[in-house]
Design an enzyme around this catalytic site. Structure first.
Site, PDB file in Angstrom:
ATOM      1  CG  PHE A  21      -2.458 133.671  -9.679  1.00 28.94           C
ATOM      2  CD1 PHE A  21      -3.569 134.300  -8.996  1.00 28.94           C
ATOM      3  CD2 PHE A  21      -1.189 134.125  -9.406  1.00 28.94           C
ATOM      4  CE1 PHE A  21      -3.217 135.503  -8.247  1.00 28.94           C
ATOM      5  CE2 PHE A  21      -0.732 135.357  -8.901  1.00 28.94           C
ATOM      6  CZ  PHE A  21      -1.804 136.016  -8.074  1.00 28.94           C
ATOM      7  CE  LYS A  22      -3.221 135.139  -4.320  1.00 25.34           C
ATOM      8  NZ  LYS A  22      -4.349 135.426  -4.873  1.00 25.34           N
TER       9      LYS A  22
END
Ligand SMILES: *Cc1c(COP(=O)(O)O)cnc(C)c1O
Length: 493
Positions: A109-110
């Site tokens: 998700f970064k």
């Protein structure tokens, strides 16, 4: 909207906060107020594609940026995602929904924020008249590192130094980082855990001699960790986006709302959910899911944050964290803007390893947050049962959240729809996922990925196979108190 340091009263603009990364007093920049959304805003959002949603949300959150300016940035940032919806919501049984945030180039998700941050940062530097090179220093528990390396690779006027804990990340995570290309990227393994690396970075920001040396080299420091406002703001967008999708499909209603469960390490992702809630998104309880490093679960239960405990290496390494930096932003709200109080708690944490927010503030916190944790065995069981029952393949971090969400429902009887945030592709942690499914795997993570694909039919992302044969370009290892020297050595090569 102006931003203030959690440890001091001075208010600055969003572009300035993004360029600085962390405040000179060691605090994090937090919003003084937040915009207030209406039901119609979500219907309008539902009609937009993801980049337009992100640009809309960022224009509200970041003063000094217009939507027109943000839209092309968001279009470019999310163009490399392998799902047209960018952050799709998938249904599970029992009114549970998975928000998939792993469709970006590094499979975690970064990317949602780190594909956007370099664009926000270079635009902010321009607005600020900043001429110096922006030298990004970042500690990673595994996923931020590669996402930052990918986001900043060969971006003019920037460089990036990533520090990861030696032996503390998955094989795929490490390989992703040490094979990174780009003339402006540096990767160092630190002999310590994530907390050591994060503390080391924060220490460098506050070290006048180091800052001076960097300035003399024509560089100014900034951060790509979730302490940077430019990372936090894009994360708020996907919660608003998920609410819009679920309202549009009728899966949730504006009046009833839903609960959100987030696999948590540094408290960045869940803090974005909190900001979305405060902006009026129909979010009720925020469920903070930890692995065996359950410092946050204990804090939410007792009001005592106590990091004096054993550090566990788990199968969800990106959450192997005992000092959750972003909690500080929430503490500022609990303290009703009293920075001196926040400073006192943070000093106590640094010096004694513990602080206590007291009964009254704990009650306030528990109106919105509930914590829980799952150990590795439970996590692996959840991966297996979710696959067997629903044919949905979870990565270990997401499986922690699914486990904790189930515990919360069982304990509370609260049956509201539940949004569970999925933070990584199962293929990023293929060996442990294959293990959880009891697949006979011999060899490395790449063989595990092949076995997983064969057994489940869930397609492995191309990035994993490509990674296998890439040459290792970064070999530096340093002691935890020698990170400054490592940065300087990298620049001299
Ligand atoms: C970073 C990360 C987390 C933790 O997110 P925080 O914002 O630090 O709480 C969870 N899962 C994965 C896969 C991550 O990369």
């Amino acid at each position: 909207m102006p931003y203030m340091s959690t440890r001091g009263a001075e208010a600055i603009s969003a572009p300035e906060a993004i360029v600085r990364g962390i405040a000179p007093d060691g605090g994090l920049y937090a919003p003084l107020s937040l915009p207030c959304l209406k039901k119609e805003d979500f219907s309008a959002l539902a009609k937009m594609d993801y980049p337009a949603r992100a640009a809309w949300a960022l224009a509200l959150l970041l003063d000094g940026f217009e939507q027109d300016e943000l839209l092309p940035m968001a279009r470019a940032a999310y163009s490399r995602f392998d799902d047209a919806a960018v952050a799709p919501v998938r249904p599970l049984e029992e009114k549970r929904h998975i928000l998939e945030l792993f469709h970006g180039p590094t499979l975690a998700f970064k990317d949602m924020a780190l594909q956007m941050l370099p664009r926000l940062l270079t635009a902010s530097a321009k607005k600020q008249g900043e001429q110096r090179e922006i030298a990004i220093l970042t500690a990673t528990s595994g996923d931020t590192g590669k996402a930052a390396l990918e986001g900043f690779q060969d971006v003019p006027g920037t460089s990036v130094n990533v520090f990861y804990p030696l032996g503390g990340v998955s094989a795929v995570q490490e390989k992703q980082m040490v094979t990174s290309k780009g003339k402006n990227v540096h990767v160092t393994a630190v002999k310590g855990n994530f907390d050591d690396a994060q503390t080391g970075v924060k220490t460098l920001f506050a070290d006048p001699a180091f800052v001076e040396k960097m300035n003399a080299m024509g560089k100014t420091l900034s951060s790509a960790n979730s302490i940077n406002l430019g990372r936090l703001a894009p994360q708020v967008a996907y919660y608003l986006s998920a609410c819009a999708d679920l309202m549009e499909s009728g899966a949730i209603t504006w009046e009833e709302g839903m609960n959100v469960c987030v696999p948590t390490g540094n408290f960045g992702n869940i803090l974005a959910a909190w900001y979305a809630k405060r902006m009026g998104a129909p979010i009720r309880m925020l469920i903070c899911a930890s692995n065996q490093n359950d410092v946050l679960a204990d804090f939410i239960r007792t009001g005592v944050y106590d990091r004096r405990r054993a550090f566990h290496k788990t199968i969800s390494p990106s959450m192997d964290i005992l000092i959750s930096s972003n909690l500080e932003r929430f503490l500022l709200e609990l303290a009703e803007g009293d920075c001196a109080q926040v400073r006192a708690w943070m000093d106590a944490l640094k010096q004694e390893g513990v602080y206590d927010i007291g009964e009254e503030k704990l009650k306030k916190l528990q109106r919105h947050f509930v914590g829980g944790y799952a150990d590795d065995r439970r996590t692996a069981d959840t991966i297996r049962t979710t696959w067997e029952k629903e044919k949905y393949l979870l990565d270990p971090h997401t499986a922690v959240a699914v486990s904790v969400a189930e515990d919360y429902r069982n304990a509370s009887g609260d049956a509201l729809p539940m949004l569970i945030v999925s933070t990584a592709s199962p293929y990023k942690f293929a060996a442990d996922v294959a293990d959880a499914l009891a697949l006979p795997v011999e060899g490395d993570a790449f063989q595990a990925a092949a076995a997983l694909e064969k057994a489940t039919g869930v397609k492995a992302p191309a990035q994993v196979a490509e990674l296998k044969d890439l040459p290792v370009l970064h070999h530096r290892i340093c002691e935890k108190d020698e990170m400054g020297e490592a940065v300087l050595a990298g620049f001299e090569e």
